[in-house]
Design a protein around this motif. Structure first.
Motif, short mmCIF file in Angstrom:
data_model
loop_
_atom_site.label_atom_id
_atom_site.label_comp_id
_atom_site.label_asym_id
_atom_site.label_seq_id
_atom_site.Cartn_x
_atom_site.Cartn_y
_atom_site.Cartn_z
N UNK A 90 0.86 -1.18 0.00
CA UNK A 90 0.00 0.00 0.00
C UNK A 90 0.89 1.23 0.00
N UNK A 91 0.29 2.41 -0.06
CA UNK A 91 1.09 3.62 -0.22
C UNK A 91 1.96 3.91 0.99
N UNK A 92 1.48 3.58 2.20
CA UNK A 92 2.31 3.80 3.38
C UNK A 92 3.59 2.99 3.29
N UNK A 93 3.45 1.70 2.98
CA UNK A 93 4.62 0.83 2.89
C UNK A 93 5.53 1.25 1.74
N UNK A 94 4.95 1.62 0.61
CA UNK A 94 5.76 2.03 -0.54
C UNK A 94 6.50 3.34 -0.24
N UNK A 95 5.82 4.30 0.39
CA UNK A 95 6.46 5.57 0.71
C UNK A 95 7.64 5.36 1.65
N UNK A 96 7.50 4.46 2.61
CA UNK A 96 8.60 4.16 3.52
C UNK A 96 9.75 3.49 2.77
N UNK A 97 9.40 2.60 1.85
CA UNK A 97 10.41 1.92 1.04
C UNK A 97 11.20 2.93 0.21
N UNK A 98 10.48 3.92 -0.33
CA UNK A 98 11.14 4.98 -1.11
C UNK A 98 12.12 5.76 -0.23
N UNK A 99 11.70 6.11 0.97
CA UNK A 99 12.60 6.86 1.86
C UNK A 99 13.87 6.07 2.17
N UNK A 100 13.74 4.77 2.37
CA UNK A 100 14.91 3.95 2.67
C UNK A 100 15.85 3.91 1.46
N UNK A 101 15.28 3.65 0.29
CA UNK A 101 16.15 3.49 -0.89
C UNK A 101 16.76 4.82 -1.34
N UNK A 102 16.06 5.92 -1.07
CA UNK A 102 16.58 7.24 -1.44
C UNK A 102 17.38 7.88 -0.31
N UNK A 103 17.53 7.14 0.79
CA UNK A 103 18.31 7.59 1.95
C UNK A 103 17.77 8.90 2.52
N UNK A 104 16.46 8.98 2.58
CA UNK A 104 15.81 10.10 3.26
C UNK A 104 15.49 9.68 4.69
N UNK A 105 15.31 10.66 5.55
CA UNK A 105 15.02 10.37 6.96
C UNK A 105 13.68 9.65 7.08
N UNK A 106 13.69 8.52 7.77
CA UNK A 106 12.47 7.77 8.07
C UNK A 106 12.42 7.54 9.58
N UNK A 107 11.34 7.99 10.20
CA UNK A 107 11.16 7.85 11.64
C UNK A 107 9.93 6.98 11.89
N UNK A 108 10.12 5.92 12.64
CA UNK A 108 9.00 5.05 13.01
C UNK A 108 8.73 5.22 14.50
N UNK A 109 7.46 5.38 14.84
CA UNK A 109 7.06 5.58 16.24
C UNK A 109 6.21 4.38 16.65
N UNK A 110 6.87 3.27 17.03
CA UNK A 110 6.14 2.02 17.31
C UNK A 110 5.52 2.03 18.70
N UNK A 111 4.26 1.63 18.77
CA UNK A 111 3.56 1.62 20.05
C UNK A 111 3.08 0.19 20.31
N UNK A 112 3.84 -0.52 21.10
CA UNK A 112 3.50 -1.89 21.48
C UNK A 112 4.25 -2.22 22.76
N UNK A 113 3.64 -3.05 23.61
CA UNK A 113 4.33 -3.50 24.80
C UNK A 113 3.65 -4.74 25.35
N UNK A 114 4.38 -5.76 25.78
CA UNK A 114 5.83 -5.88 25.63
C UNK A 114 6.21 -6.15 24.18
N UNK A 115 7.49 -6.06 23.88
CA UNK A 115 7.98 -6.30 22.53
C UNK A 115 8.49 -7.73 22.43
#
Length: 201
Positions: free
Chosen positions: A117-142
């Motif tokens: 989907x577009x969220x996953x693709x946009x993140x993939x683009x940021x990684x491959x283009x070496x742009x800043x990608x920040x993930x704010x994961x909310x889960x506990x316990x991990x």
């Protein structure tokens, strides 16, 4: 100074107040903001904030603009399969992307380059283009799976920023704790902010 373009993705983890406050703060700082959101984010918004997020991107854009003032061209909202959105291509990536909150499912999909989907693709683009990608994961316990996925992403240069508010600022409300986390995200993006006092000040 050219204003920053930041993609903000809202997913189905708990923590929608962080994501909406981030959008508000970025707009107030003059950034251009591209918003992506999942169906699960709509469910969480209803559960956590008694908010009904519109399903259609154009209606969501109007809803956001009614809450958070934005200049012409400053805010855009894209659907989950809007493949012609700028964030879907390395030829027009944002300066940075934040997935806030980030579900463990989204994090795993980003780790494995799923781009379903577009969220996953946009993140993939940021990684491959070496742009800043920040993930704010909310889960506990991990679980070990969660931690291994985060470690692999961190080794790729992705910022893993759990929404863990500090208490040395003596927060007096939930909004204060939300602002603490959002201020840390803005720092990662290089966006000037005064949401919370800094250590030693």
């Amino acid at each position: 100074m050219t204003r920053k373009t930041v993609t903000v993705a809202l997913t189905g983890a708990s923590g929608l107040p962080y994501g909406l406050r981030l959008i508000e703060a970025l707009l107030a700082a003059g950034a251009r903001v591209w918003v992506l959101y999942s169906q699960a984010a709509q469910v969480v918004a209803k559960q956590e904030m008694q908010l009904t997020l519109p399903s259609r991107p154009a209606e969501m854009k109007a809803w956001l603009q009614a809450r958070y003032p934005a200049a012409d061209g400053q805010l855009e909202v894209y659907g989950r399969e809007e493949w012609f959105a700028p964030a879907a291509s390395g030829s027009n990536p944002p300066d940075a992307m934040v997935v806030c909150p980030c579900s463990m499912g989204t994090l795993a999909a980003i780790r494995h380059g799923m781009s379903d989907n577009l969220i996953e693709r946009a993140a993939d683009v940021c990684i491959k283009e070496q742009r800043k990608l920040v993930l704010v994961p909310r889960e506990t316990p991990l679980s070990a799976i969660h931690l291994e996925n985060m470690l692999d992403l961190a080794r790729l240069g992705v910022v893993i920023l759990p929404p863990a508010p500090g208490f040395y600022t003596h927060p007096k409300s939930v909004d204060d704790m939300v602002d603490f986390v959002v201020s840390r995200i803005l720092d990662q993006l290089g966006v000037e902010q005064t949401l919370t006092p800094r250590w030693g000040e």
